[in-house]
Every structure is written in C-alpha cells, then in structure tokens.
Design an enzyme around this catalytic site. Structure first.
Site, mmCIF file in Angstrom:
data_model
loop_
_atom_site.group_PDB
_atom_site.id
_atom_site.type_symbol
_atom_site.label_atom_id
_atom_site.label_comp_id
_atom_site.label_asym_id
_atom_site.label_seq_id
_atom_site.Cartn_x
_atom_site.Cartn_y
_atom_site.Cartn_z
ATOM 1 N N SER A 539 0.844 -1.187 0.000
ATOM 2 C CA SER A 539 0.000 0.000 0.000
ATOM 3 C C SER A 539 0.887 1.249 0.000
ATOM 4 O O SER A 539 1.657 1.449 -0.925
ATOM 5 C CB SER A 539 -0.962 -0.047 1.191
ATOM 6 O OG SER A 539 -2.001 0.865 1.049
ATOM 7 N N ASP A 624 -9.935 -3.950 -5.185
ATOM 8 C CA ASP A 624 -9.338 -3.100 -4.158
ATOM 9 C C ASP A 624 -9.989 -1.722 -4.173
ATOM 10 O O ASP A 624 -9.964 -1.026 -5.195
ATOM 11 C CB ASP A 624 -7.831 -2.982 -4.413
ATOM 12 C CG ASP A 624 -7.062 -2.420 -3.234
ATOM 13 O OD1 ASP A 624 -7.655 -1.694 -2.421
ATOM 14 O OD2 ASP A 624 -5.865 -2.706 -3.126
ATOM 15 N N HIS A 659 -7.978 -5.112 -1.105
ATOM 16 C CA HIS A 659 -6.733 -4.573 -0.576
ATOM 17 C C HIS A 659 -5.981 -5.577 0.290
ATOM 18 O O HIS A 659 -4.759 -5.601 0.311
ATOM 19 C CB HIS A 659 -7.047 -3.311 0.232
ATOM 20 C CG HIS A 659 -5.866 -2.419 0.447
ATOM 21 N ND1 HIS A 659 -5.181 -1.831 -0.593
ATOM 22 C CD2 HIS A 659 -5.238 -2.010 1.585
ATOM 23 C CE1 HIS A 659 -4.195 -1.080 -0.106
ATOM 24 N NE2 HIS A 659 -4.211 -1.182 1.206
#
Length: 688
Positions: A539, A624, A659
């Site tokens: 991320s 995501d 995610h």
C-alpha cells in the site's frame, strides 16, 4: 533468477494510448491511463496475460512454493482456540478446525465447562464464495441477538444481518452498503450503523429499529465534507454511544445516552482545523486525549454534563519526549498507553490515590496492545505482547497486585525454540543526522560477512507505527539463513508525533531517504550487501518501494510491492476515487502548485526512467477499494516499456479480492508462500 533451460518467455506488452493530463501549465502524458476502464475488454485481458506470464515465470518454483506452504501450515495449530473473554454471564471465543479456512465464533454461559453454543460458523457462510470476510460482529446487550456483516468481493462494502440466537432465525432485514461498525442501544432493539458513499467513505449514520423496514431507518447524521470519515462506537462503561468524525488531522465527537438510544446526539467539542481528540468515559467525566497545543498529545477531563472545551482540566500534561497514544478507563484504574524512545509503554494509574506503575517487557524491540477488555468493572487488564522472537502472547495483568498471568502463547508447532534466534534494535543515521531505528531478527550463528540474504521492510505513512511482531511463516526465511529487518522510518509515529510530521507533506522524501539510510547501514555493518538485499512494502509501503528504487535502483536486488500506491499525483487529483480527498491531508493537495511539484518529483509512476531496475514482484487486487488495481498495472506496464535490464518483472493481480488479498487462512498462506518463493529464488536459495 534460476530458470529452466526453456527459452525466455515473452512478457505482455501493454498497448500505449497517450492520455494528456494538464494542471499548473504542466502536461503529463500517461500512456496507460486506459487501464482504468474495467469495461474495456483489453484491460482484463492484459491483467490475465500478466497473471499467465507470472505463473509461467514462477513455474520452476512450484515445488518450492508447495514446500513453503507445507512448512508454514505445519507450524500452525490448525485446530485452535482463542482466549475466552467474559462479558456478563457469557464467555466468548473463536476457534478454528483443521481443514477449515475460517474461524467459528462461540460462547459458553456461566462457566467454561458449560456446553458450547456456536454463534456463527464463518465457513458455512463462506462456502459459496471465492472471497469472504466479516465486517461487524456484535452481540446485543442482553446477549440474545447477533448483528454481523459480510463482504464477498473484497470491496469493503458490507451487508448487515441480524440473527436471533435463541431461534437461530435471521430477521427479515438485510442492510446493504454498510461499513465496519455497528452499535447496539441498551434497549436491545435500536442499532446504529454507517453507510458508504460512492467513494467508499462512511458518511452517514443511521438508526434502525430491529424488525422494521430499512426504508424507515432514521438518518442521524450526514457528513458532507469529503475529507471526513464517520464511525460509531460505544464506551466500555456501556453508558454512551459515540459518533466520531475524523479527517487525517481534525476530529469531532458526539455522544448519546445508550439507555435512551432514540434521543439526540450532543457534540462534545465542535471541530477546529488541526485539532484531534478522542474520548473515554468514566462515571461523571469524559477523558479527552488531544493534541491542542500539545504535539505529542495530552490528557484532559471534563464533566459529562458540560463537556465543551472551556471545562477541560489537565490530567497528564504534554511532554516533548513522550507520545500519549490513548487511555483506557476501568472502575478503579486508568491504563495509559504511551510511546517513549521508539518503544510502546503501558502505565497503570490507581484513580483513588493517583499512584502509578509501569508494566515491564522483556525484549529489546516489541509490540504491545490492549486485547479484549469488554468489562468496565474489573481489576484485570488483558493485553497482547509479541516480538520478533516471541509468538503473540495474551496476558491477564492484575492491576492491583501487579501479578501477570500468561493465558496463552500462540503455539508454533515443529519444535520452535526462541533461544535459536536473536532480535536486536539498531540505529541508522539519516542524511540529516537523524537516528532511525531498525528492528532485526536472525538465526543465531549468522556471520556479518556481507553475504546474508536480508529482507528489509517498511511503511512510514499516516503516523502508523510499524512495530515488530512474530511470524511463524517468517521462520521459512530465517531457517534458510535470511535476516529480516524493519526500518522505523519517518512518516510513522515510532518516535512521537514529530516523527510523523517530519515524514509527510513537503517533508515526505525523508521517508524514502531514511529507508535508504537503513539499507546502507545494514550493508555497512556487514549484515548484507546490495546483491543480497531484498525489500518489501504494501500500500503506502508500496509507494515507498517505488520511490526508493527510482532513487537508488543499484541498492536493492529484489523487491516485493504489494498493492502499491504508486500513481500519486493522478489519484489524489481525482475526486471521484475512494479516499483521494482524504489523502490530501497526508500528502498535500496537488491542486496547489508547490504540492504538485513536490509530489510529482517522487511519485513512483511519474518517475519511472529508462534505466536498470531490481527484480520486481508487484501485486494488486481487482476489487481493491483503497489502491485501485490499475496503479500496480500501469506501473508494471511503464516499467516494462522503459527499464533497460533483463531482471524479472512480475505482476500478479488477485481477480477476486481487494486490498487485503485472499480471505481464507489457507489462501493467505499460499500468497505468502508465493512471495517467499520469489525471494528465495532471487537469492539463489530455491534449492535449500
């Protein structure tokens, strides 16, 4: 990379469709902007082609992947039980069974010897879904109704259900598009939940009466400011329901008597730009942790009947060297969570006398956090502790006697002996002279001869402190001679709030240069060398990966970038995307030219150049909602077009997840085994 004798495979080449993006009289041409369009059949075809290429390029590691998976699984006690916690007359816990991917949530009434009641078997709910997670799981105050929510795509948009625990019948209503939190009023009939807007921001709070039509739910609060998240919670005392509104830098809290859940919320203190505060309740007062005139936060208290700021009184003053992270209130005690010299600390204050003491922890670098403590009237604090050599351990700490009771240490099967491993805390020197901590773990007997494979990870954003913890999977690297380290770089809060402030906005590049300094320190001290050094981050940690390989591609041999946030300028400028507007309080607003110029100068996607890059494994999730799949896809496409080396570049997109990657524990282990196989292959340790 150790390929078989077959000729090299042809990598997918994404089509170039130049797209002009202009602001501040500056034009950026994005050749791969078209990958944002999921309705374009060529988009999914490209992702599938990359997945096929990745599978083919990793085919020679399939035996290694299987061996790693088997190793990782063999260390886990598949049939296991969490530490039960007491709430009222019930003991709640979860358990797992061998061969089943998800937890089973249970309880017993009156005693741990009583008959088990299964509340929810997540395996049954997940049976027909490729992806499945729970969002909310909340039992009503009378313990008779279970509210739970499910996500079957990875988008973090949940559907909320209600289950009668006596009849095992679901209530007729199913509420879609909800976020994680759900809170019960003390009448066991009123439920508060949040809903998401088109950008996946929780922005509305609703009040629902059990058994009624969703269309009649009352909208309690609508937050129109796109930079604020809305959440709902309840004090441990169960006296108040809290409506919390927060941007990255500002907060506002409203409260409601939980015994009168159809009443009106009252604000504690209206928002003021840059002022953050959180609220804890104890008898007639609220404890307020705030950063007003207190960079590292201070603790105040205020009467519940008149909670506004003019009535706040100091309890713990601001200190330059100590970050106050928060407090937990119990009947006779206040538990104070702080961070000093880069390490978390826990202090206990006896409320009647003001007497204090701290809990001592054994390791040089560690993590500690509050565990399940649902009851207010107790003299026992349950907390969890872990280090890079200590598996997650749950303790009951007796607040008056200071006795400590180990309730459970997560078992590591296969004969793990922590005496065979060592964990240290090192200090690297950043370019401006700042000392940056590194947590490191290795198997004893390692020589610092510059030849050790080493995996360095980091994050350094949002003020998140990347504290070290134990991983049984990590043993598969350590036992093969690898060293694993965490760089506690600026942008986190490990050394206090200033550590965060010095790694955001127009100081963001400190995050990247700190990480490079940590890598150079590990090389200088003989832990590894550039051709043995691998790095990983996910991320915003994926942004870190992209930034440092643009700055110093020569320093790293292999890189794993999970769901990387790499197209920073374009994403933050796009108001239609989830989280973009909120991100401006972390990175800056590129609508303002100074921020545009600064962010553009480090944005990984914008700074890919025609030069040699390390070996790369990049991952994404098609669903995501935080980092859109096209960011890793576009980055891969651009790297493939421009890089001058013959090093490996792989993109692996999970076509059915978001995610967090795969949902079940077995699929998650497979993803971990795949990434470890990539690293071991790059280190030429695939045969070991």
């Amino acid at each position: 990379m150790n390929h078989s004798s077959n000729p090299p495979l042809d990598a997918p080449i994404a089509e170039k469709r130049p797209h002009s993006l202009s602001i501040h009289n500056d034009e950026r041409v994005d050749d791969y902007y078209w990958l944002r369009d999921r309705d374009d059949s060529k988009v999914l075809a490209y992702l599938e082609a990359e997945n096929a290429y990745t599978a083919a390029m990793m085919m020679h590691t399939e035996a290694l992947q299987s061996a790693l998976y088997d190793e990782m699984l063999a260390r886990i006690q598949e049939t296991d039980l969490s530490v039960p916690y007491r709430k009222g007359d019930f003991y709640y816990y979860s358990r797992t069974e061998a061969g089943k991917a998800y937890p089973i949530y249970c309880r017993k009434q009156g005693s741990l010897d009583a008959t088990e009641e299964v509340l929810l078997d997540q395996n049954e709910l997940a049976a027909e879904h490729e992806f499945f997670t729970l969002g909310a799981l909340a039992v009503s105050p009378n313990h008779q109704i279970l509210a739970y929510s499910t996500d079957t795509t990875g988008s973090e948009r949940h559907t909320l259900y209600f289950l009668n625990l006596t009849t095992r019948q679901l209530y007729s209503e199913a509420i879609p598009e909800t976020y994680y939190g759900v809170v019960w009023g003390n009448d066991n009939q009123t439920v508060f939940y949040t809903q998401l807007d088109a950008a996946n921001r929780p922005f509305k709070l609703f009040r629902h009466q059990l058994g009624s039509a969703i269309a009649t739910d009352e909208l309690i609060y609508h937050e129109p400011d796109d930079s604020y998240f809305l959440s709902v919670g309840k004090t441990r005392s169960e006296a108040y329901i809290l409506l919390e509104l927060g941007s990255k830098v500002t907060s506002e809290v409203h409260f409601l008597d939980a015994n009168q859940p159809t009443g009106n919320f009252q604000v504690i203190q209206p928002r003021s730009p840059g002022i953050e505060y959180t609220v804890e309740h104890h008898s007639s007062v609220f404890y307020i942790t705030t950063n007003e005139d207190a960079l590292n936060f201070k603790l105040m208290k205020t009467p519940v009947v008149s909670p506004a700021k003019q009535h706040w009184e100091p309890v713990i003053p601001h200190r330059e060297e100590v970050l106050l992270e928060g407090v937990s209130a119990f009947t006779n005690h206040l538990v104070i969570y702080e961070r000093e010299a880069g390490l978390p600390t826990v202090r206990i204050r006896q409320l009647a006398t003001g007497e204090e003491h701290a809990i001592a922890f054994p390791d040089a670098t560690y993590s500690v956090g509050e565990d399940a403590n649902p009851e207010f009237n107790t003299t026992i604090l349950r907390y969890s502790y872990t280090s890079m050599v200590t598996p997650r351990s749950v303790f009951d700490y007796h607040l008056d006697t200071r006795e400590q009771e180990l309730k459970k240490e997560t078992p590591v099967l296969g004969g793990y002996d922590r005496q065979n491993y060592a964990s240290d805390r090192l200090l690297a020197t950043a370019t401006d002279g700042t000392k940056v901590p590194i947590s490191i773990v290795y198997k004893k007997g390692i020589e610092r001869n510059g030849k050790n494979p080493l995996l360095l990870t980091g994050y350094g954003s949002y003020g998140y402190s990347y504290d070290p913890g134990f991983s049984s999977s990590r043993l598969s690297l350590l036992d093969r001679g690898a060293v694993v380290a965490i760089a506690h770089i600026r942008g986190g809060s490990e050394i206090g709030r200033r550590w965060y402030e010095d790694g955001k906005f127009l100081k963001k590049t400190n995050t990247f240069t700190d990480f490079i300094a940590c890598a150079e320190h590990l090389i200088e001290q003989g832990w590894t060398s550039a051709n043995h050094l691998a790095i990983s981050g996910g991320s915003a940690g994926g942004l870190l990966m992209g930034a440092v390989i643009n700055l110093r591609p020569d320093l790293f041999h292999a890189v794993v970038a999970d769901v990387p946030f790499v197209d920073v300028v374009t994403t933050i400028l796009d108001d239609s995307l989830p989280l973009s507007i909120l991100e401006r309080e972390e990175w800056g607003d590129p609508n303002d030219k100074p921020y545009y110029d600064y962010i553009k100068a480090y944005s990984p996607y914008d700074n890919v150049e025609s030069k040699a890059y390390p070996n790369l494994l990049i991952t994404g999730g098609l669903n995501d909602s935080r980092v859109s799949y096209w960011e890793p896809a576009k980055w891969t496409a651009k790297l493939r077009a421009l890089k001058t080396d013959t090093n490996t570049l792989l993109l692996k997109t999970n076509m059915g997840a978001g995610h967090g990657g795969a949902s079940g524990r077995y699929e998650s282990l497979k993803e971990g085994a795949f990434e470890y196989a990539f690293l071991l292959d790059q280190w030429n340790l695939a045969e070991s």
